[in-house]
Write a protein that holds these residues in place. Sequence first.
Motif, mmCIF file in Angstrom:
data_model
loop_
_atom_site.group_PDB
_atom_site.id
_atom_site.type_symbol
_atom_site.label_atom_id
_atom_site.label_comp_id
_atom_site.label_asym_id
_atom_site.label_seq_id
_atom_site.Cartn_x
_atom_site.Cartn_y
_atom_site.Cartn_z
ATOM 1 N N ALA A 73 1.964 -59.660 8.558
ATOM 2 C CA ALA A 73 1.544 -60.569 7.484
ATOM 3 C C ALA A 73 0.672 -61.633 8.136
ATOM 4 O O ALA A 73 1.139 -62.380 8.992
ATOM 5 N N THR A 74 -0.597 -61.689 7.754
ATOM 6 C CA THR A 74 -1.514 -62.577 8.482
ATOM 7 C C THR A 74 -1.321 -64.044 8.111
ATOM 8 O O THR A 74 -1.476 -64.917 8.943
ATOM 9 N N HIS A 75 -1.018 -64.326 6.840
ATOM 10 C CA HIS A 75 -0.740 -65.700 6.411
ATOM 11 C C HIS A 75 -0.126 -65.633 5.021
ATOM 12 O O HIS A 75 -0.119 -64.578 4.393
ATOM 13 N N TRP A 76 0.374 -66.737 4.535
ATOM 14 C CA TRP A 76 1.227 -66.675 3.327
ATOM 15 C C TRP A 76 0.496 -66.974 2.034
ATOM 16 O O TRP A 76 1.041 -67.551 1.114
ATOM 17 N N HIS A 77 -0.722 -66.558 1.914
ATOM 18 C CA HIS A 77 -1.428 -66.650 0.628
ATOM 19 C C HIS A 77 -1.163 -65.391 -0.189
ATOM 20 O O HIS A 77 -1.138 -64.288 0.361
ATOM 21 N N ASP A 78 -1.012 -65.589 -1.503
ATOM 22 C CA ASP A 78 -0.648 -64.496 -2.391
ATOM 23 C C ASP A 78 -1.583 -63.299 -2.299
ATOM 24 O O ASP A 78 -1.152 -62.162 -2.431
ATOM 25 N N ASP A 79 -2.872 -63.552 -2.082
ATOM 26 C CA ASP A 79 -3.798 -62.417 -2.069
ATOM 27 C C ASP A 79 -3.609 -61.545 -0.831
ATOM 28 O O ASP A 79 -4.224 -60.496 -0.719
ATOM 29 N N SER A 202 -1.172 -75.643 0.250
ATOM 30 C CA SER A 202 -1.330 -74.374 0.958
ATOM 31 C C SER A 202 -2.785 -74.171 1.360
ATOM 32 O O SER A 202 -3.175 -73.117 1.762
ATOM 33 N N GLN A 203 -3.561 -75.243 1.253
ATOM 34 C CA GLN A 203 -4.999 -75.110 1.475
ATOM 35 C C GLN A 203 -5.374 -74.683 2.884
ATOM 36 O O GLN A 203 -6.286 -73.916 3.075
ATOM 37 N N LYS A 204 -4.661 -75.230 3.862
ATOM 38 C CA LYS A 204 -5.149 -75.037 5.221
ATOM 39 C C LYS A 204 -4.486 -73.877 5.949
ATOM 40 O O LYS A 204 -4.691 -73.703 7.145
ATOM 41 N N THR A 205 -3.669 -73.111 5.244
ATOM 42 C CA THR A 205 -2.934 -72.069 5.957
ATOM 43 C C THR A 205 -3.821 -70.917 6.401
ATOM 44 O O THR A 205 -3.394 -70.106 7.213
ATOM 45 N N ASN A 206 -5.068 -70.838 5.910
ATOM 46 C CA ASN A 206 -5.996 -69.840 6.449
ATOM 47 C C ASN A 206 -6.143 -70.011 7.955
ATOM 48 O O ASN A 206 -6.395 -69.061 8.679
ATOM 49 N N LEU A 207 -6.004 -71.266 8.393
ATOM 50 C CA LEU A 207 -6.190 -71.554 9.812
ATOM 51 C C LEU A 207 -5.056 -70.976 10.652
ATOM 52 O O LEU A 207 -5.157 -70.861 11.860
ATOM 53 N N LEU A 208 -3.947 -70.629 9.993
ATOM 54 C CA LEU A 208 -2.827 -70.011 10.714
ATOM 55 C C LEU A 208 -2.925 -68.485 10.725
ATOM 56 O O LEU A 208 -2.047 -67.805 11.219
ATOM 57 N N SER A 209 -3.986 -67.951 10.148
ATOM 58 C CA SER A 209 -4.129 -66.496 10.025
ATOM 59 C C SER A 209 -3.980 -65.778 11.365
ATOM 60 O O SER A 209 -4.480 -66.245 12.385
ATOM 61 N N VAL A 210 -3.334 -64.633 11.288
ATOM 62 C CA VAL A 210 -3.145 -63.804 12.485
ATOM 63 C C VAL A 210 -4.318 -62.824 12.594
ATOM 64 O O VAL A 210 -4.495 -61.959 11.736
ATOM 65 N N VAL A 211 -5.101 -62.983 13.640
ATOM 66 C CA VAL A 211 -6.180 -62.036 13.929
ATOM 67 C C VAL A 211 -5.597 -60.916 14.781
ATOM 68 O O VAL A 211 -4.803 -61.168 15.686
ATOM 69 N N ASP A 226 -7.982 -64.082 7.436
ATOM 70 C CA ASP A 226 -8.740 -65.118 6.720
ATOM 71 C C ASP A 226 -9.098 -66.267 7.651
ATOM 72 O O ASP A 226 -9.372 -67.381 7.197
ATOM 73 N N LEU A 227 -9.068 -66.023 8.954
ATOM 74 C CA LEU A 227 -9.257 -67.138 9.888
ATOM 75 C C LEU A 227 -10.644 -67.755 9.742
ATOM 76 O O LEU A 227 -11.655 -67.075 9.779
ATOM 77 N N GLU A 228 -10.638 -69.067 9.587
ATOM 78 C CA GLU A 228 -11.902 -69.795 9.444
ATOM 79 C C GLU A 228 -12.276 -70.458 10.770
ATOM 80 O O GLU A 228 -11.419 -70.684 11.620
ATOM 81 N N GLU A 229 -13.549 -70.781 10.908
ATOM 82 C CA GLU A 229 -14.007 -71.497 12.093
ATOM 83 C C GLU A 229 -13.807 -73.002 11.854
ATOM 84 O O GLU A 229 -13.875 -73.462 10.714
ATOM 85 N N THR A 230 -13.521 -73.736 12.924
ATOM 86 C CA THR A 230 -13.321 -75.191 12.795
ATOM 87 C C THR A 230 -14.192 -75.908 13.820
ATOM 88 O O THR A 230 -14.690 -75.281 14.759
ATOM 89 N N GLN A 252 -16.014 -52.001 17.607
ATOM 90 C CA GLN A 252 -17.098 -51.406 16.806
ATOM 91 C C GLN A 252 -16.821 -51.449 15.307
ATOM 92 O O GLN A 252 -17.680 -51.100 14.517
ATOM 93 N N ILE A 253 -15.597 -51.877 14.953
ATOM 94 C CA ILE A 253 -15.291 -52.086 13.532
ATOM 95 C C ILE A 253 -14.788 -53.521 13.373
ATOM 96 O O ILE A 253 -13.974 -54.006 14.173
ATOM 97 N N PHE A 254 -15.278 -54.206 12.353
ATOM 98 C CA PHE A 254 -14.929 -55.618 12.141
ATOM 99 C C PHE A 254 -14.500 -55.819 10.700
ATOM 100 O O PHE A 254 -15.290 -55.597 9.770
ATOM 101 N N LYS A 255 -13.225 -56.194 10.519
ATOM 102 C CA LYS A 255 -12.787 -56.636 9.182
ATOM 103 C C LYS A 255 -13.170 -58.108 9.141
ATOM 104 O O LYS A 255 -12.571 -58.953 9.779
ATOM 105 N N VAL A 256 -14.226 -58.377 8.413
ATOM 106 C CA VAL A 256 -14.828 -59.712 8.392
ATOM 107 C C VAL A 256 -13.813 -60.737 7.869
ATOM 108 O O VAL A 256 -13.134 -60.474 6.878
ATOM 109 N N PRO A 257 -13.694 -61.895 8.558
ATOM 110 C CA PRO A 257 -12.688 -62.866 8.106
ATOM 111 C C PRO A 257 -13.022 -63.525 6.773
ATOM 112 O O PRO A 257 -14.195 -63.677 6.414
ATOM 113 N N HIS A 258 -11.954 -63.935 6.109
ATOM 114 C CA HIS A 258 -12.021 -64.738 4.900
ATOM 115 C C HIS A 258 -13.052 -64.239 3.892
ATOM 116 O O HIS A 258 -13.909 -64.994 3.419
#
Length: 372
Positions: A73-79, A202-211, A226-230, A252-258
């Motif tokens: 589970a990468t982070h706790w957002h419903d989507d 829950s706005q900033k939890t994208n920053l806790l995303s597991v890559v 969903d990891l964002e750059e800071t 060679q494969i990238f699941k693009v973040p967020h």
Amino acid sequence: MTWGTLSQKQPDADQLEITLIGPGQGECCIAHLGSGRWIIIDSCRNRQTRHPVALEYFEYIGAQANSVILIIATHWHDDHISGLADTLRACTEAKFCCSSALSSREFLATVAPYKERLLFAGDSGVSELFEVLHELDESGRMPIMRAAPDRRVVQLAPSSLAHGYSCEIWTLSPSDAQIDAFYLEIGKLVPKLRETKRRLPSQKTNLLSVVTLVQVGPFAALLGADLEETINPQTGWTPIVQSIARPSAMSQIFKVPHHGSANGHSPDVWASMLKTKPISIATPYSGGTKPLPSEQDKTRISQLSSEFYVTAPTQPGQPRKLPKAVEKTIAEQGIKLCPVEPRTGLVRLRNGGSQNPNTWFVELARNAYRVP
Ligand SMILES: [Zn+2]
């Protein structure tokens, strides 16, 4: 649930697969590592059937849920976690991995009093998390594997896999500084004596995303959650890029973040973690005021990629409020307006097995599309 003309054939034992499934809001990534071993990263439900998409996909191709060895589970957002508890219940052999911020006692103790409010808010994912933890406890699958920078969470020997390569799964985040920042924020929310409880943002939890990095022999896929750059070099993508302890494989494969957003974009990731012109994949995010990916996002990503696929079209944001008189008439007629739910789409990448490991075959199902 059918996936249109998508082949129902399982991957061969020596074939790798990365499949991304998503409706307008939601994301689930599934990977076949070889010899019937699977992992699942995040979960969403099919908008039409309400079933977790990973389980529907396994049923469709005739794969066994008990061949899943790991669920992240990468982070706790419903989507990203809707249907996770049901998925975990079906995948009886799977270990569960999430960030320590998600699974710590401190976090749960702090969150619990807010559960009802968060449920009411409807977008927190906390109730799903409670169900997941309950299921892990009941089935004796505690402790949770804690995702952290440069942590190998799966290692499979070459002799156990038909393609003859070793397989490793690594988590690359969240950084220690990010977890510290999270607890600092949580601490501020603990209500003081006689003070009204405050809502947990829950706005900033994208920053806790597991890559996650999937490495199978010479092949690697970077799954960016969903990891964002800071701007802080200790959080976001910078500590991952600069780490000397992570595998140096270029993916060679990238699941693009967020969902392809500009704030998830890090030029350094493209320069130092990905092969030139990788195959990029993303799910859209159609809720909110800025649906993702935007046209600019699509242009940027497709210029950097050999191919770029999205699981479903980006829907416009929330509809504007109707004039009061119109709303009244609609209500009088007993009509309930619902937003149009986008159909769940799928992008499947399979390689050519031992004979042709570096060639990737792409299949699209339902309304998934290639960005021109
Ligand atoms: Zn998301």
